[in-house]
Design a protein around this motif. Structure first.
Motif, short mmCIF file in Angstrom:
data_model
loop_
_atom_site.label_atom_id
_atom_site.label_comp_id
_atom_site.label_asym_id
_atom_site.label_seq_id
_atom_site.Cartn_x
_atom_site.Cartn_y
_atom_site.Cartn_z
N ARG A 98 90.42 82.15 104.66
CA ARG A 98 91.46 81.30 104.90
C ARG A 98 91.29 81.08 106.33
O ARG A 98 91.33 81.87 107.34
CB ARG A 98 92.80 82.18 104.79
N LYS A 99 91.47 79.85 106.81
CA LYS A 99 91.39 79.43 108.19
C LYS A 99 92.75 79.52 108.87
O LYS A 99 93.46 79.35 108.58
CB LYS A 99 91.03 77.99 108.32
N GLY A 101 96.08 79.28 110.93
CA GLY A 101 96.73 78.20 111.20
C GLY A 101 96.69 77.41 110.10
O GLY A 101 97.33 76.00 110.19
N LYS A 102 96.11 77.23 109.06
CA LYS A 102 95.75 76.18 108.18
C LYS A 102 96.29 76.75 106.91
O LYS A 102 96.10 76.26 105.80
CB LYS A 102 94.27 75.76 108.02
N ASN A 103 96.87 77.89 106.77
CA ASN A 103 97.25 78.46 105.37
C ASN A 103 98.33 77.70 104.70
O ASN A 103 99.37 77.21 105.42
CB ASN A 103 97.73 79.77 105.73
N ILE A 104 97.90 77.09 103.54
CA ILE A 104 99.25 76.50 102.82
C ILE A 104 99.27 77.47 101.50
O ILE A 104 98.45 78.31 101.10
CB ILE A 104 99.23 75.23 102.72
N LYS A 105 100.64 77.43 100.98
CA LYS A 105 100.87 78.34 99.78
C LYS A 105 100.09 77.89 98.67
O LYS A 105 100.08 76.72 98.02
CB LYS A 105 102.32 78.32 99.51
#
Lengths: 106, 106
Positions: A98-99, A101-105
DNA sequence: ACAACATATAAGCATATGCTAATATGTAGA
DNA sequence: TCTACATATTAGCATATGCTTATATGTTGT
């Protein structure tokens, strides 16, 4: 592109069409002749033969001549193995990378 | 056509294309912006956007705007559930309905 | 409000796909 | 071998798909 990628891509091409998907659904109930498939799916015989050729090229079905008729069946071993690989692949990948600052649910 | 059929068919349309499959492979490593995907996959930005729209229509990806950028991710819950349904379905069907006299080695 | 950047959308065109109609191939029985 | 039947293949055409170029929309910072 890995081999698995290519396989999955072929798989997608195979089932990504309504007529072919209906053929596969029919074959999931058991082996069928071209005539039987034609009657169930409701397209012309040539069209069905063409779709069957496509499915065969995707390794999704196998065929065998029995007298005048040709019987088709889902290539179950292959297909299940492929799907399982994809499921596993997704499960693995999901736990890693998971990158920041780019996590999305998801 | 059952709901599952329709879903699988959508799924197939989604991955049955090389560019879209590569996008999905990229996203399996983690969420990515459109720009990142564009650089990795190596098509034009509009083309990538179009493919992402297709993937979104297939429910294979989800997106979220973060400032100027839009981050895409694999819709993993959905996809895994779908694949698992298909695997289960195939396993079940395989055990039933073989037509007498039409068995071929599958 | 304006400029710069990121992404989406639209138009146009070339190629791929899927259908139909016609024909070819393969098989079994008389 | 001739006929009837089952399936496959081909040609032709209409529609769908995917790319490119150009333009529109959305967002942030000044």
């Amino acid at each position: 592109m890995t081999d698995l990628c290519r396989e999955i891509n072929k798989f997608g091409k195979g089932i990504g069409n309504e007529a072919r998907y209906r053929i596969l659904q029919t074959l999931l109930k058991g082996p069928r002749t071209v005539g039987e498939i034609t009657r169930v799916v409701g397209l012309s015989q040539p069209s069905i033969s063409q779709h069957l050729a496509t499915l065969k090229a995707c390794d999704l079905v196998i065929d065998e001549r029995q007298g005048k008729e040709v019987v088709y069946a889902v290539n179950a071993e292959y297909t299940l193995k492929l799907l399982q690989s994809l499921v596993d692949d997704m499960n693995v990948q999901r736990k890693n990378g998971r990158k920041k600052g780019k996590n999305i649910k998801i």
